[in-house]
Design a protein around this motif. Structure first.
Motif, PDB file in Angstrom:
ATOM      1  N   ARG A 119      39.744  89.610  56.353  1.00 26.98           N
ATOM      2  CA  ARG A 119      40.494  88.487  55.809  1.00 26.98           C
ATOM      3  C   ARG A 119      40.797  88.678  54.329  1.00 26.98           C
ATOM      4  NH1 ARG A 119      36.232  83.647  57.205  1.00 26.98           N
ATOM      5  NH2 ARG A 119      34.296  84.799  56.970  1.00 26.98           N
ATOM      6  N   GLU A 120      41.121  89.915  53.945  1.00 21.68           N
ATOM      7  CA  GLU A 120      41.501  90.181  52.559  1.00 21.68           C
ATOM      8  C   GLU A 120      42.907  89.676  52.251  1.00 21.68           C
ATOM      9  OE1 GLU A 120      38.620  93.683  53.279  1.00 21.68           O
ATOM     10  OE2 GLU A 120      39.865  92.344  54.462  1.00 21.68           O
ATOM     11  N   ALA A 121      43.172  89.539  50.966  1.00 24.63           N
ATOM     12  CA  ALA A 121      44.481  89.076  50.520  1.00 24.63           C
ATOM     13  C   ALA A 121      45.584  90.045  50.919  1.00 24.63           C
ATOM     14  CB  ALA A 121      44.471  88.893  49.008  1.00 24.63           C
ATOM     15  N   ALA A 122      45.240  91.331  51.071  1.00 23.81           N
ATOM     16  CA  ALA A 122      46.251  92.339  51.419  1.00 23.81           C
ATOM     17  C   ALA A 122      46.892  92.080  52.769  1.00 23.81           C
ATOM     18  CB  ALA A 122      45.617  93.736  51.400  1.00 23.81           C
ATOM     19  N   LEU A 123      46.251  91.282  53.597  1.00 27.23           N
ATOM     20  CA  LEU A 123      46.805  91.004  54.924  1.00 27.23           C
ATOM     21  C   LEU A 123      47.820  89.867  54.899  1.00 27.23           C
ATOM     22  CD1 LEU A 123      43.496  91.238  56.960  1.00 27.23           C
ATOM     23  CD2 LEU A 123      45.439  92.795  57.150  1.00 27.23           C
ATOM     24  N   THR A 124      47.901  89.175  53.771  1.00 21.77           N
ATOM     25  CA  THR A 124      48.813  88.041  53.684  1.00 21.77           C
ATOM     26  C   THR A 124      49.931  88.361  52.715  1.00 21.77           C
ATOM     27  OG1 THR A 124      47.474  87.031  51.942  1.00 21.77           O
ATOM     28  CG2 THR A 124      46.966  86.414  54.201  1.00 21.77           C
ATOM     29  N   GLY A 125      50.797  87.401  52.490  1.00 23.07           N
ATOM     30  CA  GLY A 125      51.938  87.608  51.612  1.00 23.07           C
ATOM     31  C   GLY A 125      53.106  88.199  52.379  1.00 23.07           C
ATOM     32  N   ALA A 126      54.265  88.270  51.733  1.00 19.07           N
ATOM     33  CA  ALA A 126      55.473  88.840  52.346  1.00 19.07           C
ATOM     34  C   ALA A 126      55.714  88.230  53.723  1.00 19.07           C
ATOM     35  CB  ALA A 126      55.360  90.361  52.462  1.00 19.07           C
ATOM     36  N   GLU A 127      55.665  86.890  53.773  1.00 13.83           N
ATOM     37  CA  GLU A 127      55.916  86.127  54.997  1.00 13.83           C
ATOM     38  C   GLU A 127      54.867  86.380  56.083  1.00 13.83           C
ATOM     39  OE1 GLU A 127      59.945  86.948  56.153  1.00 13.83           O
ATOM     40  OE2 GLU A 127      60.714  85.438  54.773  1.00 13.83           O
ATOM     41  N   ARG A 128      53.686  86.779  55.663  1.00 14.92           N
ATOM     42  CA  ARG A 128      52.577  86.935  56.622  1.00 14.92           C
ATOM     43  C   ARG A 128      51.584  85.792  56.398  1.00 14.92           C
ATOM     44  NH1 ARG A 128      53.238  92.351  54.854  1.00 14.92           N
ATOM     45  NH2 ARG A 128      51.383  92.237  53.517  1.00 14.92           N
ATOM     46  N   ARG A 129      51.245  85.126  57.492  1.00 13.22           N
ATOM     47  CA  ARG A 129      50.340  83.968  57.405  1.00 13.22           C
ATOM     48  C   ARG A 129      49.042  84.271  58.134  1.00 13.22           C
ATOM     49  NH1 ARG A 129      49.815  78.899  60.310  1.00 13.22           N
ATOM     50  NH2 ARG A 129      51.477  79.554  61.726  1.00 13.22           N
ATOM     51  N   LEU A 130      47.930  84.016  57.424  1.00 11.28           N
ATOM     52  CA  LEU A 130      46.606  84.241  58.000  1.00 11.28           C
ATOM     53  C   LEU A 130      46.210  83.017  58.822  1.00 11.28           C
ATOM     54  CD1 LEU A 130      44.612  86.670  57.643  1.00 11.28           C
ATOM     55  CD2 LEU A 130      43.332  85.205  56.076  1.00 11.28           C
ATOM     56  N   VAL A 131      45.840  83.226  60.073  1.00 15.50           N
ATOM     57  CA  VAL A 131      45.424  82.148  60.969  1.00 15.50           C
ATOM     58  C   VAL A 131      43.994  82.441  61.418  1.00 15.50           C
ATOM     59  CG1 VAL A 131      45.853  80.934  63.132  1.00 15.50           C
ATOM     60  CG2 VAL A 131      47.784  81.810  61.779  1.00 15.50           C
TER      61      VAL A 131
END
Length: 789
Positions: A119-131
């Motif tokens: 669940r690092e920040a690298a997995l989010t951003g650029a229209e990617r949403r962490l669920v």
């Protein structure tokens, strides 16, 4: 297009959710191209894209890198090209770095679904949403488990299904694999729960064979978490994630305060178990310990919530179980002792913070469940006794009794009945039994214990002397105040000889002796004794020590008992100021001083002011200690009492009736506090004009008091006084005289001729003899008595 990244601990069903989503999209015709990639490494991701390039674009399979990039380029939206609806699923991304340059392009026709334990920040951003994918709710778990069993024509009681779901922590993978195990082995849910509770069975032994895993699952829970732990251990600070997880596996899954895991015992453990390299290993810092927690959090092995001070770390109970299963016996025992050291170091001498105390008790209870014999070798760990002390101080006397009874049995079983700590556990059990309302039972248990202490430890051992002290205390609390005074007078010279004048235990005996002198009827003597004791308390222990405060409180009480209610209130006001400064406004001792201050203000004549003070105190007790704490119930009692004295008889009656219901529920029907409340209720019935109801209430109460407390208990005598007065007020003056004559003889025998309550009865007898026409004869029985009462 919005890319969704499903994250959660191994076993919550991320892959199953992704598969269901992909299947639904494909079956409904919502997508034209569906690509499923097992994304456990960068090579696997490359290979998955390359395979798609070969199948969709006829790319050259001999150059996987080129084929993969060609496929990603093809996914880019192009003007004039017929739209192609696509879905790419990247299952189980193990490292966010593996996805660098391999994210599918943003496209109005495309969807991306990722599953990962990270669940690092690298997995989010650029229209990617962490669920975050969580556990089943209890209802979902029960429905799922019932459906799986029903599909195999199996049916189980719903209560067993609910209990099993709770035992498994509502983890979807655990429920699926447990159901498969139950079905394959033809056992019941109750059988499985029994095996799961067996600490000698490993979790891996309670799961299906790899070939029998349901729902196309590839690995068991234990194997899933083992891989996550390996990955977490590689993150900075390298090598600390595993030993940190091992520590959390011994503590409360629902919340471990962060300070526990950064304490000296915790850092020592981490220092000894960091990965091989530097010799000797460098000491681990608190910052590195926090880094280890964050590494575990990033792999969803724990939830690390820095903003939750008393539940900073949460870890699923089955992850704890799997972690403990991987330990050797020596590792398990050493971890248990380390966890006990952590809790002992964190436990404050004065529990000012109730939330911290609750967290300590919860973590200690979890440790006791998992530590087995480790906390008893070579001797019982201090934390075992600290749990009972905390329960008692928090007002949970029944729980403290249960704990010490269990502890005494456990020590007896492991170390024998003559082990000193076995004797101390028995002593602690007896003390808490008394606090729970069974003073006579406590005295009897201590009387049985004392010969064993003398035989095993010797007559001058501090523990033997302490047992004599507690025996004298509970003799007095059981109604024999004179006997308690004699016992303390006999004990004091021995404590002076063995321990010295300034030892805290010697001072405690002087305190108790003074107190029971007051209870035995010599209030002025008690106040004088405290005036002698207090300078020694202050000199030896300091003015701000809790025991000094106790002596000041007792001194103030007996100042009031000797007739100076205003002086008692003033002394309590001074004490309260100091306790707030030292202990804080919400400490139980501070609240008790407020209780005593309000009480003596009321006795000094300000009933309305006392009622108002108790109303404020009750609100604070409810906030700090809860509605069922004995001290909260005591505040309600005093509030009702002073409402009645202030003139609100109907309100006081209603309050006492509500209180009695709650006291019976909390304490049981035979607790001493129940009898005191029943006395006040009957008195208020009389004051409200219901003399017949008051007589019936007192008669019923007297029978219960004689049965529980005995005929010579002070409370029993008080009820007999009330009944005799009611008898006279109802017109039976001769009967009242006879009742008082009989009572007086019993009080002289039990309390002595000079006890204040004996003198009051002689006064009552003289009054009713006078009303019967023999005033001169009545007054002659007590020269100088006041016939007006």
């Amino acid at each position: 297009m919005l890319s969704q990244v499903l994250t959660g601990t191994g076993g919550v069903g991320k892959t199953q959710l992704a598969a269901d989503y992909a299947r639904t999209a494909w079956d409904s015709g919502e997508v034209d191209i569906l690509v499923w990639i097992s994304a456990s490494s960068r090579a696997a991701i490359t290979a998955g894209y390359a395979q798609a390039g070969v199948e969709v674009l006829a790319a050259d399979p001999r150059d996987p890198e080129q084929a993969a990039r060609a496929f990603l380029a093809w996914l880019e939206p192009k003007t004039g090209q017929k739209p192609c609806r696509w879905l790419v699923v990247l299952d189980d991304v193990s490292d966010p770095a593996d996805m660098r340059d391999w994210w599918p392009p943003t496209s109005p026709q495309g969807r991306v679904l990722v599953t990962t334990r990270r669940r690092e920040a690298a997995l989010t951003g650029a229209e990617r949403r962490l669920v975050t994918v969580g556990l089943f709710t209890p209802q979902e778990a029960a429905a799922y488990f019932t459906a799986v069993l029903a599909a195999h024509d199996r049916h189980e009681p719903i209560n067993q299904i609910n209990d099993l779901a709770s035992d498994l922590g509502y983890l979807p993978l655990a429920l699926a694999q447990a159901a498969a195990y139950i079905i394959d082995d033809a056992i019941t849910c109750a059988d499985y729960r029994q095996r799961l509770a067996d600490r000698f069975r490993k979790l891996a032994d309670l799961l299906p064979e790899p070939s029998g895993l349901p729902d196309n699952q590839a690995t068991t829970m234990a194997a899933t978490w083992s891989l996550s732990i390996e990955r977490a251990d590689q993150l900075r600070p390298a090598g600390l994630a595993r030993p940190m997880l091992q520590l959390t596996a011994m503590l409360d899954p629902n919340g471990i305060p962060s300070g526990f895991l950064a304490s000296a015992p915790a850092l020592n453990h981490l220092s000894l178990h960091r990965m091989p390299g530097e010799q000797p290993p460098a000491p681990v810092t608190a910052e590195e310990a926090a880094g280890a927690l964050q590494a575990l959090h990033r792999l969803n092995l724990i939830d690390h919530i820095p903003d939750a001070p008393y539940a900073t770390v949460r870890v699923h109970q089955l992850i704890q179980r799997a972690t403990r299963d991987a330990l050797t016996a020596d590792q398990h025992d050493q971890l248990a002792v380390t966890a006990a050291d952590i809790l002992t170091a964190a436990w404050p001498a004065i529990e000012r913070d109730t939330a911290l105390a609750q967290a300590l008790r919860a973590n200690a209870a979890a440790l006791v469940r998992t530590a087995e014999d480790a906390l008893y070798r070579p001797a019982p760990h201090a934390v075992l006794f600290r749990i009972g002390t905390s329960l008692g101080e928090s007002g949970q006397t029944n729980a403290a009794c249960d704990h010490y009874a269990y502890l005494a049995t456990s020590i007896d079983h492991r170390l024998g009945p003559d082990h000193p700590d076995s004797l101390m556990a028995r002593q602690a059990f007896a003390r808490e039994r008394g606090k729970a309302g069974d003073a006579a039972g406590a005295a009897a248990a201590l009387a049985e214990l004392l010969p064993d202490c003398v035989r095993v430890l010797g007559s001058d051992h501090p523990h033997t002397l302490a047992t004599r002290h507690h025996l004298a205390t509970w003799l007095g609390e059981a109604g024999d105040a004179a006997g308690a005074v004699v016992a303390f007078e006999e004990l004091l010279p021995d404590r002076l000889r063995v321990l010295g004048r300034d030892h805290p235990d010697t001072l405690a005996t002087r305190d108790a002796l003074a107190d029971f002198r007051g209870v035995a009827g010599d209030a002025a003597g008690a106040a004088a004794a405290y005036e002698e004791l207090l300078p020694d308390r202050i000199r030896v222990m300091g003015p701000d020590h809790p025991d000094t405060f106790i002596s000041r409180s007792n001194h103030a009480w007996w100042v009031g008992g000797a007739g100076d209610a205003a002086g008692a209130a003033a002394a309590y006001e001074e004490l309260l100021t100091d306790q707030i400064r030292v202990m804080g406004p919400e400490h139980p001792s501070t609240l008790m001083t407020r209780n005593s201050l309000a009480n003596w203000r009321g006795k000094a004549g300000d009933a309305a002011g006392a009622a108002a003070a108790f109303e404020e105190l009750l609100a604070d007790r409810l906030h700090v200690q809860g509605p069922d704490h004995p001290d909260t119930l005591l505040a309600r009692h005093h509030l009702a009492t002073f409402r009645g004295k202030a003139g609100d008889v109907a309100g006081a009656l209603a309050a006492f009736e509500e209180l009695l219901t709650d006291q019976v529920r909390v304490h049981g029907p035979d607790h001493p506090h129940i009898f005191i409340t029943r006395v006040e209720l009957a008195r208020l019935q009389k004051k409200a004009g219901d003399a017949a109801g008051a007589v019936a209430a007192f008669e019923e109460l007297l029978a219960d008091q004689i049965r529980v407390q005995g005929p010579d208990y002070r409370g029993t005598f008080i009820t007999r006084v009330e009944l005799a007065r009611l008898q006279g007020e109802a017109g039976d003056v001769a009967g009242a005289v006879a009742a008082f004559e009989e009572l007086l003889a019993d009080q002289i025998r039990a309390l002595g001729p000079d006890h204040p309550e004996t003198l009051l009865t002689r006064n009552d007898l003289a009054l009713w003899r006078g009303r019967a026409g023999g005033a001169a004869a009545g007054l002659a029985t007590d020269e100088g008595a006041n016939p007006e009462g």
